[in-house]
Design a protein around this motif. Sequence first.
Motif, mmCIF file in Angstrom:
data_model
loop_
_atom_site.group_PDB
_atom_site.id
_atom_site.type_symbol
_atom_site.label_atom_id
_atom_site.label_comp_id
_atom_site.label_asym_id
_atom_site.label_seq_id
_atom_site.Cartn_x
_atom_site.Cartn_y
_atom_site.Cartn_z
ATOM 1 N N GLN A 199 -48.715 56.256 27.997
ATOM 2 C CA GLN A 199 -49.224 54.918 27.699
ATOM 3 C C GLN A 199 -49.251 54.684 26.186
ATOM 4 N N GLN A 200 -49.689 55.702 25.419
ATOM 5 C CA GLN A 200 -49.743 55.584 23.965
ATOM 6 C C GLN A 200 -48.339 55.453 23.371
ATOM 7 N N GLU A 201 -47.410 56.269 23.867
ATOM 8 C CA GLU A 201 -46.032 56.192 23.378
ATOM 9 C C GLU A 201 -45.436 54.822 23.687
ATOM 10 N N LEU A 202 -45.692 54.314 24.877
ATOM 11 C CA LEU A 202 -45.176 53.006 25.269
ATOM 12 C C LEU A 202 -45.718 51.917 24.343
ATOM 13 N N ALA A 203 -47.002 51.947 24.049
ATOM 14 C CA ALA A 203 -47.600 50.947 23.162
ATOM 15 C C ALA A 203 -46.985 51.016 21.768
ATOM 16 N N THR A 204 -46.786 52.221 21.270
ATOM 17 C CA THR A 204 -46.187 52.396 19.942
ATOM 18 C C THR A 204 -44.759 51.866 19.902
ATOM 19 N N LEU A 205 -43.968 52.212 20.908
ATOM 20 C CA LEU A 205 -42.579 51.757 20.947
ATOM 21 C C LEU A 205 -42.492 50.239 21.094
ATOM 22 N N ARG A 206 -43.355 49.669 21.908
ATOM 23 C CA ARG A 206 -43.343 48.204 22.060
ATOM 24 C C ARG A 206 -43.694 47.524 20.743
ATOM 25 N N GLU A 207 -44.638 48.105 20.015
ATOM 26 C CA GLU A 207 -45.012 47.552 18.710
ATOM 27 C C GLU A 207 -43.838 47.645 17.736
ATOM 28 N N LEU A 208 -43.164 48.777 17.732
ATOM 29 C CA LEU A 208 -42.016 48.948 16.839
ATOM 30 C C LEU A 208 -40.884 47.984 17.177
ATOM 31 N N CYS A 209 -40.624 47.811 18.467
ATOM 32 C CA CYS A 209 -39.547 46.906 18.878
ATOM 33 C C CYS A 209 -39.916 45.449 18.656
ATOM 34 N N GLY A 210 -41.186 45.135 18.757
ATOM 35 C CA GLY A 210 -41.623 43.753 18.592
ATOM 36 C C GLY A 210 -41.627 43.307 17.147
ATOM 37 N N GLY A 211 -41.879 44.251 16.245
ATOM 38 C CA GLY A 211 -41.905 43.919 14.828
ATOM 39 C C GLY A 211 -40.576 44.274 14.186
ATOM 40 N N ASN A 212 -40.511 44.122 12.924
ATOM 41 C CA ASN A 212 -39.307 44.478 12.190
ATOM 42 C C ASN A 212 -39.537 45.858 11.591
ATOM 43 N N ALA A 213 -39.392 46.894 12.407
ATOM 44 C CA ALA A 213 -39.697 48.260 11.996
ATOM 45 C C ALA A 213 -38.783 48.758 10.897
#
Length: 155
Positions: free
Chosen positions: A18-32
């Motif tokens: 769940q934590q990894e999913l949240a982190t990846l979604r945040e990275l994909c949603g922003g301009n990482a």
Amino acid sequence: MTSVQPAWLTPQAYVRLQQELATLRELCGGNAFGEDADESAPAVQRAWRLRIQRIHDLLVNAVVGEGPPDDGVAEPGMVLTVRYDDTGDIETFLLGARGAEYSDVEVYSVNSPLGAAITGARPGEQRRYVPPSGVGLTVTLLDAVPYGIHLAGMN
């Protein structure tokens, strides 16, 4: 339409995913990658999206923490000890979900050649399977215990 097998996960693995999913979604949603992104950025983002989908599928189909019965039958959630009959080598692994890292033991999926062959076996039973090398191997199930009992025995 394809059916997806339930994935057995420990509560700890479930939380980590769940934590990894949240982190990846945040990275994909922003301009990482920012303004200095090189040409590899799209490939990295595709890899992240694939991992997001894999984690999502694992979590949606997860059976969390419900240990299988301690009946010695090889099934998801069991830590299995097998002997490779051709060499005499012994290996212990968890029959579970690949991609949900468990810190103390190797994981084989029920969809792997060995996992598919050994599922349903009882101690003493031999099973034959063909790994990617193409050379058939015979294994004997020596022991099968629920993951929770395996962990308790390690402490």
